[in-house]
Design a protein around this motif. Structure first.
Motif, PDB file in Angstrom:
ATOM      1  N   ARG A   2       0.836  -1.191   0.000  1.00 42.89           N
ATOM      2  CA  ARG A   2       0.000   0.000   0.000  1.00 42.89           C
ATOM      3  C   ARG A   2       0.878   1.251   0.000  1.00 42.89           C
ATOM      4  N   CYS A   4       1.340   5.528  -0.646  1.00 44.65           N
ATOM      5  CA  CYS A   4       0.757   6.862  -0.755  1.00 44.65           C
ATOM      6  C   CYS A   4       1.564   7.658  -1.779  1.00 44.65           C
ATOM      7  N   ASP A  29      -2.659  -0.325  -5.742  1.00 46.82           N
ATOM      8  CA  ASP A  29      -2.908  -0.279  -4.298  1.00 46.82           C
ATOM      9  C   ASP A  29      -2.332   1.024  -3.753  1.00 46.82           C
ATOM     10  N   THR A  30      -2.977   2.126  -4.093  1.00 48.61           N
ATOM     11  CA  THR A  30      -2.449   3.454  -3.794  1.00 48.61           C
ATOM     12  C   THR A  30      -3.510   4.384  -3.220  1.00 48.61           C
ATOM     13  N   CYS A  31      -3.048   5.402  -2.542  1.00 48.08           N
ATOM     14  CA  CYS A  31      -3.873   6.546  -2.150  1.00 48.08           C
ATOM     15  C   CYS A  31      -3.043   7.787  -2.470  1.00 48.08           C
ATOM     16  N   ARG A  45      -9.471   6.689  -6.072  1.00 52.28           N
ATOM     17  CA  ARG A  45      -8.485   6.498  -5.021  1.00 52.28           C
ATOM     18  C   ARG A  45      -8.790   7.416  -3.845  1.00 52.28           C
ATOM     19  N   GLN A  95      -5.557   4.384   5.952  1.00 52.70           N
ATOM     20  CA  GLN A  95      -5.301   3.774   4.647  1.00 52.70           C
ATOM     21  C   GLN A  95      -4.290   2.624   4.715  1.00 52.70           C
ATOM     22  N   LYS A  96      -3.753   2.383   5.931  1.00 53.25           N
ATOM     23  CA  LYS A  96      -2.756   1.309   6.116  1.00 53.25           C
ATOM     24  C   LYS A  96      -1.564   1.476   5.157  1.00 53.25           C
ATOM     25  N   VAL A  97      -1.066   2.709   5.081  1.00 53.26           N
ATOM     26  CA  VAL A  97       0.027   3.036   4.174  1.00 53.26           C
ATOM     27  C   VAL A  97       1.326   2.372   4.646  1.00 53.26           C
TER      28      VAL A  97
END
Length: 387
Positions: A2, A4, A29-31, A45, A95-97
């Motif tokens: 994950r 960012c 699998d991004t924010c 996203r 977001q569990k980055v």
């Protein structure tokens, strides 16, 4: 993993590589963490504007005081305030980055302390002006030097940019060259139109479009079938139209103005030659490794450009294109003459340009390379444990 993605203005359609990372890095699998809204994003996203815009008077005074303190510590006032940092770290947790990728050095210097506080490994990408013009300012170079200890690694689109950073004492032990790349399945050679030239880019001094026009007029005086197409807009567009008329080539120069990426793709496919006279701006601003040149090579266009920034890392002089020194108007005209002569095996150069682009600039391959760098670094840090 994950990740960012950190950028400045979001969403910007023309920032194709940033958007490609948002959509495809680690399978999407991004924010996104950004600093300014500029338009609705078509990408589904989670995202956060890192700036709190509705501060009270007391909040603004507090922010100014914190900025002053951060300036002493990090040599930049752009680090988010205490409340903003809490907000960002909460976003990371929600977001569990697991890692961050900051797409521009100018953004990286602002967010690096936040990622460090959160214990999230951050990688900084350098693309051009952020590793050239910016570091001419001593205070900003010092801020870059300080941020290195807060980064897990850095990436430059060309070795030139990493060398440029190093010349100012900005180095990281985990540094990699990974060009932005292009979609080589989309940008492919078509049926080439003989003696068709193309330029793509803003009509600004950094690209010297007037020099390109004069060189084209001089070099093609005995080639009435040679045509130059120019895609882009900018402050020099109208002056360039006037210059084409003055030079007597208005009937052989097509000014398309700003056009969508699909139009650029279509014109590159049929253009035999690609011209780009990039130069270093008076303030030190340079290219990194122009995407337009990568797209041109993928499309089988033979490139005539300058020995500028990372361009010599892409264009093999005499094999996939020709290079001249910056501001060398005579050499640029002579380059066009050579392209139109029988001296060069243009068909072979076209084929080799395409081959090299597939080998070096396939964005699917390059994103996997980036993922490997990030994964191996994060796993290595996890194995060592907290320091």
């Amino acid at each position: 993993m994950r990740t960012c993605i950190v950028t400045g203005e979001y969403y910007k359609r023309h920032e194709t590589m940033v958007n490609y990372h948002i959509e495809h890095l680690f399978g999407g699998d991004t924010c996104v963490l950004y600093s300014k809204d500029v338009g609705a994003s078509p990408l589904d996203r989670a995202s956060l504007n890192r700036r709190i815009s509705d501060r009270s008077l007391l909040g603004n005074l507090s922010h100014l005081a914190q900025s002053a303190a951060m300036s002493l510590r990090h040599s930049t006032v752009r680090v988010p305030s205490r409340d903003e940092r809490k907000w960002i770290k909460r976003f990371f947790a929600e977001q569990k980055v697991e890692a961050g990728l900051s797409e521009f050095g100018t953004q990286t210097v602002a967010v690096a302390p936040v990622f460090a506080e959160a214990g999230v490994p951050l990688f900084g990408y350098f693309r051009g002006f952020d590793a050239s013009r910016i570091i001419q300012v001593r205070r900003k170079a010092r801020a870059y030097q300080k941020m290195m200890s807060n980064l897990a690694g850095i990436v430059g689109v060309s070795q030139f940019l990493l060398d440029n950073l190093a010349s100012k004492g900005i180095v990281h032990p985990n540094a990699h060259v990974i060009p932005s790349g292009v979609d080589v399945r989309r940008f492919i050679p078509g049926q080439k139109i003989p003696n068709r030239f193309l330029t793509v880019g803003r009509f600004v001094e950094k690209k010297l479009p007037k020099l390109t026009l004069r060189a084209f007029a001089e070099a093609t005086a005995n080639h009435p079938d040679a045509v130059l197409e120019m895609i882009g807009d900018g402050p020099l567009l109208e002056p360039c139209k006037s210059l084409a008329a003055e030079l007597g080539i208005a009937d052989r120069v097509i000014f398309h103005g700003a056009q969508p990426h699909s139009f650029v793709q279509e014109r590159l496919a049929v253009s035999q030659f690609f011209l780009q006279h990039s130069v270093t701006a008076p303030d030190g601003n340079t290219e990194g490794l122009p995407i337009a040149i990568q797209e041109a090579m993928a499309s089988g266009a033979v490139v005539l450009s300058t020995r500028h920034a990372g361009i010599p890392e892409a264009v093999e002089e005499g094999h996939t294109g020709l290079l001249v020194d910056e501001h060398d108007a005579k050499g640029f005209a002579q380059g066009i003459v050579r392209l139109l002569s029988e001296e060069l095996d243009i068909a072979a150069m076209t084929a080799l340009a395409r081959k090299r682009a597939v080998e070096k600039f396939d964005n699917q391959v390059l994103i996997k390379r980036l993922e490997t760098v990030m994964l191996e670094t994060v796993r290595s840090r996890q194995a060592v444990g907290p320091t």
